[in-house]
Design a protein around this motif. Sequence first.
Motif, PDB file in Angstrom:
ATOM      1  N   LEU A   4       0.864  -1.117  -0.039  1.00 11.52           N
ATOM      2  CA  LEU A   4      -0.002  -0.113  -0.159  1.00 11.52           C
ATOM      3  C   LEU A   4       0.851   1.214  -0.151  1.00 11.52           C
ATOM      4  CD1 LEU A   4      -2.561  -1.054   2.679  1.00 11.52           C
ATOM      5  CD2 LEU A   4      -2.939  -1.331   0.199  1.00 11.52           C
ATOM      6  N   VAL A   5       0.785   2.113  -0.957  1.00 12.42           N
ATOM      7  CA  VAL A   5       1.414   3.346  -0.933  1.00 12.42           C
ATOM      8  C   VAL A   5       0.467   4.374  -1.091  1.00 12.42           C
ATOM      9  CG1 VAL A   5       3.274   4.424  -2.540  1.00 12.42           C
ATOM     10  CG2 VAL A   5       3.224   1.922  -2.272  1.00 12.42           C
ATOM     11  N   GLU A   6       0.788   5.557   0.056  1.00 18.35           N
ATOM     12  CA  GLU A   6      -0.091   6.671   0.170  1.00 18.35           C
ATOM     13  C   GLU A   6       0.643   7.653  -0.490  1.00 18.35           C
ATOM     14  OE1 GLU A   6      -0.439   4.709   4.346  1.00 18.35           O
ATOM     15  OE2 GLU A   6       1.254   4.957   2.815  1.00 18.35           O
ATOM     16  N   SER A   7      -0.213   8.628  -0.949  1.00 20.59           N
ATOM     17  CA  SER A   7       0.520   9.881  -1.799  1.00 20.59           C
ATOM     18  C   SER A   7      -0.801  11.044  -1.429  1.00 20.59           C
ATOM     19  CB  SER A   7       0.828  10.134  -3.092  1.00 20.59           C
ATOM     20  OG  SER A   7      -0.468   9.305  -3.873  1.00 20.59           O
ATOM     21  N   GLY A   8      -0.222  12.263  -1.704  1.00 20.76           N
ATOM     22  CA  GLY A   8      -1.134  13.372  -1.621  1.00 20.76           C
ATOM     23  C   GLY A   8      -1.277  14.199  -0.494  1.00 20.76           C
ATOM     24  N   GLY A   9      -0.416  13.684   0.461  1.00 21.09           N
ATOM     25  CA  GLY A   9      -0.310  14.722   1.676  1.00 21.09           C
ATOM     26  C   GLY A   9       0.459  16.032   1.369  1.00 21.09           C
ATOM     27  N   GLY A  10       0.460  16.915   2.490  1.00 21.68           N
ATOM     28  CA  GLY A  10       1.110  18.264   2.227  1.00 21.68           C
ATOM     29  C   GLY A  10       0.529  19.324   3.377  1.00 21.68           C
ATOM     30  N   SER A  11       1.116  20.352   3.075  1.00 16.93           N
ATOM     31  CA  SER A  11       0.365  21.652   3.940  1.00 16.93           C
ATOM     32  C   SER A  11      -0.494  22.413   3.313  1.00 16.93           C
ATOM     33  CB  SER A  11       1.763  22.354   4.490  1.00 16.93           C
ATOM     34  OG  SER A  11       2.602  21.580   4.980  1.00 16.93           O
ATOM     35  N   VAL A  12      -1.575  22.798   4.185  1.00 14.72           N
ATOM     36  CA  VAL A  12      -2.630  23.490   3.743  1.00 14.72           C
ATOM     37  C   VAL A  12      -2.974  24.569   4.798  1.00 14.72           C
ATOM     38  CG1 VAL A  12      -3.453  22.179   2.026  1.00 14.72           C
ATOM     39  CG2 VAL A  12      -4.504  21.951   4.190  1.00 14.72           C
ATOM     40  N   GLN A  13      -3.762  25.479   4.447  1.00 13.03           N
ATOM     41  CA  GLN A  13      -4.453  26.447   5.420  1.00 13.03           C
ATOM     42  C   GLN A  13      -5.820  25.953   5.875  1.00 13.03           C
ATOM     43  OE1 GLN A  13      -4.163  30.416   3.917  1.00 13.03           O
ATOM     44  NE2 GLN A  13      -2.227  30.877   4.840  1.00 13.03           N
ATOM     45  N   ALA A  14      -6.056  26.365   6.972  1.00 18.61           N
ATOM     46  CA  ALA A  14      -7.521  25.803   7.774  1.00 18.61           C
ATOM     47  C   ALA A  14      -8.413  26.438   6.527  1.00 18.61           C
ATOM     48  CB  ALA A  14      -7.696  26.334   8.956  1.00 18.61           C
ATOM     49  N   GLY A  15      -9.518  25.129   6.350  1.00 20.13           N
ATOM     50  CA  GLY A  15     -10.476  25.483   5.125  1.00 20.13           C
ATOM     51  C   GLY A  15     -10.105  25.079   3.909  1.00 20.13           C
ATOM     52  N   GLY A  16      -8.942  24.573   3.755  1.00 19.96           N
ATOM     53  CA  GLY A  16      -8.512  23.914   2.561  1.00 19.96           C
ATOM     54  C   GLY A  16      -9.133  22.484   2.368  1.00 19.96           C
ATOM     55  N   SER A  17      -8.440  22.027   1.267  1.00 22.47           N
ATOM     56  CA  SER A  17      -8.831  20.658   0.889  1.00 22.47           C
ATOM     57  C   SER A  17      -7.400  19.793   0.465  1.00 22.47           C
ATOM     58  CB  SER A  17      -9.763  20.526  -0.323  1.00 22.47           C
ATOM     59  OG  SER A  17     -10.968  21.148   0.054  1.00 22.47           O
ATOM     60  N   LEU A  18      -7.423  18.738   0.768  1.00 20.00           N
ATOM     61  CA  LEU A  18      -6.451  17.738   0.200  1.00 20.00           C
ATOM     62  C   LEU A  18      -7.156  16.419  -0.181  1.00 20.00           C
ATOM     63  CD1 LEU A  18      -3.340  17.911   2.622  1.00 20.00           C
ATOM     64  CD2 LEU A  18      -3.549  18.769   0.319  1.00 20.00           C
ATOM     65  N   ARG A  19      -6.439  15.632  -1.113  1.00 16.63           N
ATOM     66  CA  ARG A  19      -7.045  14.499  -1.572  1.00 16.63           C
ATOM     67  C   ARG A  19      -6.000  13.416  -1.295  1.00 16.63           C
ATOM     68  NH1 ARG A  19      -8.452  11.920  -7.208  1.00 16.63           N
ATOM     69  NH2 ARG A  19     -10.203  10.537  -6.663  1.00 16.63           N
ATOM     70  N   LEU A  20      -6.003  12.601  -0.630  1.00 21.39           N
ATOM     71  CA  LEU A  20      -5.015  11.344  -0.367  1.00 21.39           C
ATOM     72  C   LEU A  20      -5.346  10.082  -1.153  1.00 21.39           C
ATOM     73  CD1 LEU A  20      -4.775  11.477   3.419  1.00 21.39           C
ATOM     74  CD2 LEU A  20      -3.490  12.801   1.898  1.00 21.39           C
ATOM     75  N   SER A  21      -4.512   9.529  -1.789  1.00 17.24           N
ATOM     76  CA  SER A  21      -4.544   8.311  -2.357  1.00 17.24           C
ATOM     77  C   SER A  21      -3.801   7.278  -1.833  1.00 17.24           C
ATOM     78  CB  SER A  21      -4.317   8.605  -4.023  1.00 17.24           C
ATOM     79  OG  SER A  21      -5.084   9.547  -4.475  1.00 17.24           O
ATOM     80  N   CYS A  22      -4.308   6.008  -2.147  1.00 17.80           N
ATOM     81  CA  CYS A  22      -3.567   4.633  -1.639  1.00 17.80           C
ATOM     82  C   CYS A  22      -3.636   3.611  -2.757  1.00 17.80           C
ATOM     83  CB  CYS A  22      -4.288   4.406  -0.332  1.00 17.80           C
ATOM     84  SG  CYS A  22      -3.681   2.464   0.038  1.00 17.80           S
ATOM     85  N   ALA A  23      -2.543   3.690  -3.393  1.00 11.00           N
ATOM     86  CA  ALA A  23      -2.344   2.662  -4.569  1.00 11.00           C
ATOM     87  C   ALA A  23      -2.057   1.326  -3.946  1.00 11.00           C
ATOM     88  CB  ALA A  23      -1.150   2.923  -5.593  1.00 11.00           C
ATOM     89  N   ALA A  24      -2.830   0.402  -4.239  1.00  9.83           N
ATOM     90  CA  ALA A  24      -2.481  -1.250  -3.714  1.00  9.83           C
ATOM     91  C   ALA A  24      -2.219  -2.148  -4.706  1.00  9.83           C
ATOM     92  CB  ALA A  24      -4.217  -1.530  -3.106  1.00  9.83           C
ATOM     93  N   SER A  25      -1.351  -2.957  -4.421  1.00  7.37           N
ATOM     94  CA  SER A  25      -1.095  -3.897  -5.151  1.00  7.37           C
ATOM     95  C   SER A  25      -0.861  -5.368  -4.383  1.00  7.37           C
ATOM     96  CB  SER A  25       0.334  -3.480  -5.900  1.00  7.37           C
ATOM     97  OG  SER A  25       1.516  -3.485  -5.039  1.00  7.37           O
ATOM     98  N   GLY A  26      -0.607  -6.320  -5.162  1.00  8.74           N
ATOM     99  CA  GLY A  26      -0.426  -7.547  -4.376  1.00  8.74           C
ATOM    100  C   GLY A  26      -1.433  -8.310  -4.310  1.00  8.74           C
ATOM    101  N   TYR A  27      -2.563  -7.963  -4.314  1.00  6.26           N
ATOM    102  CA  TYR A  27      -3.985  -8.735  -3.852  1.00  6.26           C
ATOM    103  C   TYR A  27      -5.284  -8.296  -4.650  1.00  6.26           C
ATOM    104  CZ  TYR A  27      -5.104  -5.008  -0.619  1.00  6.26           C
ATOM    105  OH  TYR A  27      -5.379  -3.678  -0.148  1.00  6.26           O
TER     106      TYR A  27
END
Length: 125
Positions: A4-27
């Motif tokens: 499982l490999v996550e991506s999409g984190g970061g720094s934002v100001q309050a009220g902002g948005s982020l989208r995290l992704s988790c790429a799965a492999s092997g099953y």
Amino acid sequence: QVQLVESGGGSVQAGGSLRLSCAASGYTYEAYCMAWFRQAPGKEREAVAVITSIGATTYADSVKGRFTISKDTAKNTVHLQMNSLAPQDTAKYYCAADGDRSWNCLNAPDEYDYWGQGTQVTVSS
């Protein structure tokens, strides 16, 4: 080997948005309960959102109405859309899979067999 490999984190100001992704492999990930957890410094790891094999979702009370978990079966990816972020959402976020369940998914970290390396989310006021 399950990965499982996550991506999409970061720094934002309050009220902002982020989208995290988790790429799965092997099953066949779509057969498992999948979840996003988070852990802030000095705090226990907590379940933020869980999705079953058929797409039913549950959320922690603290994120209901702001976060959305979803699956993209074609891309073998699980997403966490985070809106209206607040400083208390600051944490390291982890993707996890429960290899023993496809429904009746649980929230306890100990129930999950596979984990990503985590991605940091920092929300400033």
